[in-house]
Scaffold this active site. Sequence first.
Site: not given
Ligand code: NAD
Length: 375
Positions: A7, A78, A58, A184, A10-13
């Site tokens: 991931g 993530l 994936d 979730y 994504g936002f955090i990654g």
């Molecule tokens: N943002 C928050 O407030 C928050 C709070 C608690 C926990 N989290 C956890 O932190 C992690 C990251 O969250 P985020 O906010 O960066 O989310 P995000 O949706 O911005 O990023 C998730 C990334 O994972 C990728 N992804 C989704 N499904 C996938 C798959 N099957 N295979 C490969 N890649 C896949 C997406 O394309 C995306 O780039 C998640 O596990 C989330 O549960 C986030």
Amino acid sequence: MYTLITGGLGFIGSRLAYELTARGEEVFLLDNLSPQIHGDKPVFPLLELPKIRFLQGDVTDLVALEVALAKAKAVVHLAAETGTAQSMYELAKYNAINSQGTALLLDYLVNKPHAVQKVVLASSRSVYGESAYLCAMDGMVTPHPRNYLALLNKQWNPVCPVCGGNIERMATPEQARVYPASIYAATKYAQEDLVRIACASASIAASILRFQNVYGAGQSLHNPYTGILSIFSTRIRKQKTIPIFEDGLESRDFVHVNDVVKAIIAALDSTDANSIVLNVGSGVPSSVLKVANLLFAALSGSEISRPTVSEQFRVGDIRHGYADIRQIQKILGWQPTVTLETGIAEFAAWVESQPLPEDRLDAALAELKAKRMGA
Ligand SMILES: NC(=O)c1ccc[n+]([C@@H]2O[C@H](COP(=O)([O-])OP(=O)(O)OC[C@H]3O[C@@H](n4cnc5c(N)ncnc54)[C@H](O)[C@@H]3O)[C@@H](O)[C@H]2O)c1
Ligand SMILES: [Zn+2]
């Protein structure tokens, strides 16, 4: 050798990847570029950096996992589906990606040769469900999730599960009862158990971080199912009302993405963080109405989009939740540094530099209503 971030776009990654490469580290990103999160034509300047490798793939695909894990010394997991409300009717998909995706990753680590020494899992405050409350009679309690009928009758506040009386929110410590209120959350807790047990059996160090509500520049502006600041920002820019659910006094712990990235890096670096669960939050509750008003002011919203209490609700949402952060302070010496006011100003400035996305909130809410998961 590199750190694998699933991931990772994504936002955090992506913030984490920037930080790690700035420290001179090699990073491998595995991401399926989910359109719900990234829209149709995403661009990623991050991928231009020399120390970044990327595979579009994936986490449920064994071949992709094998490629991504080939030279990994650590994994930050993530990748996940993250919509609380959406998970309530897309159960199998959430289970397949969050639970089974994690199981496949760990299956590889247990059964195949590799050099991974540490796994950091992004878990969530959602595993606590309604979080910790204090009852004058019964001490710390975890209330039952509020059901559809209670919410329809505007019974916003949960009651004591023991005596049925009134209870006060309190900072949730890691040892509070885990009691997921959404699919979730159930899958995030499944991830925790899988990582804890499999990593212990394979002698891989593991840290489980329970993030509160993470916010900041870079949060998906496309996903209508999660990220309330992103959702609200699009409403303001489209000059539409911001519907504030319940009575607006529901509260969350907003922690800035920069602080979350620091916590992940501290967990990667520290052996003291092995085999433990740590909360990552600001430690401060903020009502959704207050946060919406701060954002409205920061984006100079027009009168029409002023946050308005709508008394709508979603089954699976919690009333309150904020972290007790004493453990992470003690074990990692970690401190949240970004105040809500500074963080929202940074977020608002970033939003204004972004193309205006489609507003899919109304469609997402209609979907929930049709399934009697909200009103
Ligand atoms: N943002 C928050 O407030 C928050 C709070 C608690 C926990 N989290 C956890 O932190 C992690 C990251 O969250 P985020 O906010 O960066 O989310 P995000 O949706 O911005 O990023 C998730 C990334 O994972 C990728 N992804 C989704 N499904 C996938 C798959 N099957 N295979 C490969 N890649 C896949 C997406 O394309 C995306 O780039 C998640 O596990 C989330 O549960 C986030
Ligand atoms: Zn009680």
